[in-house]
Design an enzyme around this catalytic site. Structure first.
Site, PDB file in Angstrom:
ATOM      1  N   ARG A 198      62.556  46.264  25.744  1.00 33.69           N
ATOM      2  CA  ARG A 198      63.443  46.582  26.873  1.00 33.69           C
ATOM      3  C   ARG A 198      63.992  45.333  27.531  1.00 33.69           C
ATOM      4  O   ARG A 198      65.011  45.367  28.218  1.00 33.69           O
ATOM      5  CB  ARG A 198      62.701  47.452  27.889  1.00 33.69           C
ATOM      6  N   TYR A 212      89.072  51.186  40.464  1.00 33.83           N
ATOM      7  CA  TYR A 212      88.868  52.070  39.308  1.00 33.83           C
ATOM      8  C   TYR A 212      88.224  53.379  39.803  1.00 33.83           C
ATOM      9  O   TYR A 212      87.281  53.351  40.592  1.00 33.83           O
ATOM     10  CB  TYR A 212      87.933  51.304  38.362  1.00 33.83           C
ATOM     11  N   ASP A 221      85.270  43.346  40.351  1.00 33.55           N
ATOM     12  CA  ASP A 221      85.441  43.924  39.019  1.00 33.55           C
ATOM     13  C   ASP A 221      86.536  43.107  38.336  1.00 33.55           C
ATOM     14  O   ASP A 221      87.718  43.225  38.661  1.00 33.55           O
ATOM     15  CB  ASP A 221      85.826  45.401  39.145  1.00 33.55           C
ATOM     16  N   LYS A 256      86.307  46.709  27.178  1.00 34.38           N
ATOM     17  CA  LYS A 256      87.735  46.438  27.066  1.00 34.38           C
ATOM     18  C   LYS A 256      87.987  45.171  26.233  1.00 34.38           C
ATOM     19  O   LYS A 256      88.034  45.230  25.024  1.00 34.38           O
ATOM     20  CB  LYS A 256      88.353  46.334  28.467  1.00 34.38           C
TER      21      LYS A 256
HETATM   22  C1  LIG Z   1      86.946  50.818  32.022  1.00 36.37           C
HETATM   23  C2  LIG Z   1      86.700  50.168  33.295  1.00 36.37           C
HETATM   24  C3  LIG Z   1      85.436  50.144  33.865  1.00 36.37           C
HETATM   25  C4  LIG Z   1      84.284  50.909  33.285  1.00 36.37           C
HETATM   26  O1  LIG Z   1      83.898  50.493  32.047  1.00 36.37           O
HETATM   27  P1  LIG Z   1      83.165  51.448  30.980  1.00 36.37           P
HETATM   28  O2  LIG Z   1      82.641  50.471  30.017  1.00 36.37           O
HETATM   29  O3  LIG Z   1      84.209  52.382  30.451  1.00 36.37           O
HETATM   30  O4  LIG Z   1      82.087  52.186  31.719  1.00 36.37           O
HETATM   31  C5  LIG Z   1      85.252  49.467  35.047  1.00 36.37           C
HETATM   32  N1  LIG Z   1      86.271  48.831  35.655  1.00 36.37           N
HETATM   33  C6  LIG Z   1      87.503  48.823  35.151  1.00 36.37           C
HETATM   34  C7  LIG Z   1      88.573  48.101  35.849  1.00 36.37           C
HETATM   35  C8  LIG Z   1      87.772  49.504  33.960  1.00 36.37           C
HETATM   36  O5  LIG Z   1      89.005  49.536  33.471  1.00 36.37           O
END
Ligand SMILES: *Cc1c(COP(=O)(O)O)cnc(C)c1O
Length: 413
Positions: free
Chosen positions: A69, A123, A195, A220
């Site tokens: 873990r 988001y 973020d 992404k």
């Molecule tokens: C897609 C996204 C997330 C979340 O990511 P996941 O891996 O899909 O959970 C968070 N912040 C932004 C700006 C995003 O585009």
């Protein structure tokens, strides 16, 4: 690399190639550094050579075998690579998704009775977290106008513990004055969190600009191939230790297979982002000249909202931007998106393939308006594009077809 100073002086593409490849993670004691990328170490049980070794390490430190873990060299390699790309970072915690990273970081900082300030362009799952998960744990969330420092200041109160920023907003692309917001937060003893999924550390060095904790959806740009999900949170020493403890307490773990895919994606990220940025900028310029388009929202484009801040603070962009149609109907916009052959219809972004989705944030905003201030449009039907690695001319031809269908649908120009 002989020292971390030498590493710091290398360019970002070189660092992306070298990062996280410690000899002991890519080889055996007799042959350190035997393979290029840390291989997939599948392991729940880690074995100790003898009892004295077990007694010597009652818990793991970073990069030391203990129990599955807490990770193995594949996860450690990815986590160290991300730390090496993020200036001023002491460490990186990996989470099974970007949403898990945001939740994990917020639950590290916030306690019952605290107030979280969240940028109004956040988001949507972050917003939902404020209204749901955090509320259930006695934490209140308030929203503020992303581009208005006074709105942030006005929303602060005695109980404000943390602010969550997102810049550019991943739907509407407002660029925030992150250094000013982070400094204003610090002056009040508020923890700042960003973020940074859009820019990644290659485009924006969050901690160097004063942010306390930077979170990212690795799903992404780092993956880049739409086949893997993960998130990360990086911070200086104090917050890194707390993030790690909280994630261990919650049993958060990522699979070594996924970590290996992320490491593979990371190696080419700089070049993918550069290609996508150049293509997105060319397409944004083309859209700007089209009679069907009221406004292009692309921070890399001169004249677009937030371009000055982007130019001041960022070292790169990406393929994600939005545009707003000149009037029309929701059905006409659906017809436009349906007519695109090269753009998939789907959430997410940052993959090698292009995507298109509608943008309709008016109903979810609470502290700012959509259409954005100064956009001067009435009906506001937006489209978000994630530009992939196809040839730009092919994507433009596809969009031209889509806009023709939109016009024929009675949208009228
Ligand atoms: C897609 C996204 C997330 C979340 O990511 P996941 O891996 O899909 O959970 C968070 N912040 C932004 C700006 C995003 O585009």
């Amino acid at each position: 690399m002989s020292s971390s100073d030498d590493f710091e002086n290398l360019g970002p593409a070189t660092r992306g190639v070298l990062a996280g490849r410690r000899d002991e993670w890519t080889g055996t004691p007799g042959h350190p550094g035997a393979v290029v990328n840390p291989p997939v170490w599948r392991a729940s049980t880690h074995l100790y050579p003898d009892m004295s070794a077990l007694r010597a390490h009652p818990a793991n430190e970073d990069g030391r075998f203990y129990y599955g873990r807490r990770g193995s060299p594949t996860q450690w390699g990815l986590s160290e690579a991300l730390t090496q790309l993020e200036g001023n970072s002491a460490g990186t915690v990996l989470y099974p998704s970007g949403v898990a990273a945001i939740a994990g970081a917020l639950l590290t900082v916030l306690r019952p009775g605290d107030v979280l300030l969240m940028t109004d362009n956040a988001y949507e799952p972050s917003r939902i977290m404020g209204r749901g998960l955090l509320k259930d744990f006695g934490i209140e969330t308030r929203w503020f106008d992303p581009t208005d420092l006074a709105s942030f200041e006005a929303a602060c109160c005695e109980r404000t513990r943390c602010v969550l920023l997102e810049s550019p907003g991943s739907l509407t692309m407002e660029v925030q004055d992150v250094p000013a917001l982070a400094a204003a937060a610090k002056a009040r003893g508020i923890v700042s969190m960003l973020d940074n999924t859009w820019a990644s550390p290659l485009g924006f060095q969050a901690l160097r600009h004063g942010v306390d904790i930077v979170v990212m959806s690795l799903t992404k740009h780092v993956s880049g191939h739409s086949d893997c999900m993960m998130g990360s949170a990086s911070a200086g020493a104090e917050w890194y230790r707390k993030l790690r403890l909280r994630s261990q307490g919650m049993g958060t773990v990522v699979s070594p297979d996924d970590a290996a895919l992320m490491l593979r994606g990371l190696r080419t990220m700089k070049h993918r982002l550069e290609a996508e940025t150049a293509s997105a900028l060319a397409i944004a310029r083309w859209l700007e000249g089209r009679p069907e388009v009221a406004r292009v929202l692309c921070p890399m484009l001169p004249g677009s909202p937030g371009h000055e801040l982007w130019q001041r603070d960022f070292t790169g962009g990406c393929g994600l931007f939005s545009f707003v149609l000149k009037g029309g109907t929701s059905a006409a916009r659906d017809a436009l998106i349906d007519a695109l052959a090269l753009f998939g219809i789907g959430y997410s972004w940052g993959g090698f393939e292009s995507l298109a989705t509608p943008v309709d944030p008016a109903s979810i905003r609470t502290a700012s308006q959509w259409p954005l201030k100064g956009m001067d449009v009435q009906d506001c039907f937006g489209v978000r594009l994630s530009i992939g690695l196809e040839d730009t001319a092919d994507l433009i031809a596809d969009l031209e077809r889509g806009l023709a269908v939109w016009a024929a649908h009675g949208a009228g120009v």
